[in-house]
Design an enzyme around this catalytic site. Structure first.
Site, PDB file in Angstrom:
ATOM      1  CG  ASP A 215     -11.664  -2.803  -1.339  1.00  0.00           C
ATOM      2  OD1 ASP A 215     -10.863  -3.719  -1.585  1.00  0.00           O
ATOM      3  OD2 ASP A 215     -11.389  -1.593  -1.467  1.00  0.00           O
TER       4      ASP A 215
ATOM      5  CG  ASP B  52      -1.946  -1.090   1.211  1.00  0.00           C
ATOM      6  OD1 ASP B  52      -2.217  -1.613   0.118  1.00  0.00           O
ATOM      7  OD2 ASP B  52      -2.474  -1.429   2.280  1.00  0.00           O
TER       8      ASP B  52
END
Length: 292
Positions: A130, A11
Site C-alpha cells: 500500500d 474487501d
C-alpha cells in the site's frame, strides 16, 4: 506475450463485501460468495479477498468464506489481511485459497517472506504494498524505536541513515517521485520507499506484488501509472495494479502504460458499471492479450 489478467477484489469485513474511498467511508457491496460466483461465471482470471478487519478472533469468518467460495468457483483465489504466521498461511491454503497476500507482517519481519516462500513456494506468496505518494518534505525525522530493526542496518533498500545523535532520518533521492509504504490497512506510514521495497521482497522470494495506490483507491480517477510503471520496471515478478479504476480505459492504461501484468478493480465491477466480459473485449480490441 502472456495474457494480461483482470482481477476483481472483494474487501471483506465481518463476512460482507465492503467498498470505500482511500480506505475509509465503507459501504456494503454484498455477499462475498455470491460475488465470487458472479465473477467466476463472467470469466474473471482470479479473485482477491482482503479481510480488512482481520484478527485472531475473526479469522474463522474469512476461513469460512474461503471454504464456501472454493466449493463454488474454480478460478484462483488470493486472500490477504492479518496474516502473521506460517499457521495462518497453512490454514488459508487448506481452506482452498491458492495464494496469500502479506503486507504488515512483511514489513515487521521481512524474513517471514523468505521463510514462507521456502515452505509453501514463491508461487503462492504475494506481497501487498500500500503506497502513498511522497512530497519532498514528507520524510520527517523519526526516532529509532519508530523504525523496524531490519531497516536500521538494511543495505538492500539502499537508503542512507543519518544518526544525529539519537534521531534517524531517511534520506531518499529527490531526483524522482517517491512513494511511501503503509501498513495496517493504510493507517501506518513506515518511511520505506515502495519501489525499493518491491525489489527487496522479490529478492526474499515473493512471487507477485499486489500494488495499491492509496491516493487513488476508490476515487475512480485512474491508476497511479507512474507508481505502477516504476514498480513494474524494478522487479521481474508479476505486478498487479490496484487503486483507482473508474472505466475500461483505466484498465488499459495500467496494463500498457503502467506495464502491469494484471489490473485489479472493485467498484466498477461490484456496482455493475462494467462486466468482466466487457472489460476483456475492450482490452482485446486495443491489442491487449487476454483470456476470453
Amino acid at each position: 506475450m502472456l495474457a494480461k489478467r483482470i482481477i476483481p477484489c472483494l474487501d471483506v469485513k465481518n463476512g460482507r463485501v465492503v467498498k470505500g474511498v482511500s480506505f475509509v467511508n465503507l459501504r456494503d457491496a454484498g455477499d462475498p460468495v455470491e460475488n465470487a460466483k458472479f465473477y467466476d461465471k463472467q470469466g474473471a482470471d482470479e479473485l482477491v479477498f482482503l479481510d480488512i478487519t482481520a484478527s485472531h478472533e475473526k479469522r474463522n469468518i474469512i476461513i469460512d468464506v474461503v471454504m464456501r467460495t472454493a466449493e463454488e468457483v474454480f478460478m484462483p483465489l488470493t486472500v490477504g489481511g492479518g496474516i502473521k504466521t506460517m499457521d495462518d498461511i497453512r490454514e488459508l491454503l487448506k481452506a482452498g485459497c491458492d495464494k496469500v497476500s502479506i503486507n504488515t507482517a512483511a514489513v515487521n519481519n521481512p524474513e517471514f517472506i523468505r521463510q514462507a516462500a521456502e515452505r509453501f513456494g514463491s508461487q503462492c506468496i504475494v506481497v501487498a504494498i500500500d503506497a502513498k505518494r511522497v512530497h519532498d518534505s514528507r520524510f520527517e525525522t523519526r526516532s529509532p524505536e519508530e523504525l523496524p530493526d531490519w531497516l536500521m542496518s538494511s543495505k538492500e533498500l539502499s537508503v542512507r541513515l543519518v544518526v544525529d545523535p539519537s534521531l534517524v532520518t531517511l534520506s531518499l533521492s529527490k531526483s524522482h517521485s517517491s512513494w511511501e509504504v503503509y501498513t495496517h490497512g493504510g493507517r501506518n506510514p513506515k518511511g520505506i520507499d515502495a519501489v525499493k521495497w518491491a525489489g527487496y521482497m522479490e529478492e526474499l522470494g515473493a512471487g507477485e506484488v499486489l500494488l495499491t495506490s492509496m491516493d487513488r483507491d476508490g476515487t475512480k480517477d485512474g491508476y497511479d501509472l507512474e507508481l505502477t510503471r516504476a514498480v513494474s520496471e524494478a522487479v521481474s515478478i508479476p505486478v498487479i495494479a490496484s487503486g483507482g479504476a473508474g472505466n475500461l480505459e483505466h484498465l488499459y492504461q495500467a496494463l500498457v502504460d503502467g506495464k502491469a501484468d494484471a489490473a485489479l478493480a472493485a467498484s466498477i465491477f461490484h456496482y455493475r458499471e462494467y462486466t468482466i466480459r466487457e472489460a476483456k473485449e475492450y482490452l482485446k480490441s486495443k491489442g491487449v492479450p487476454v483470456r476470453l
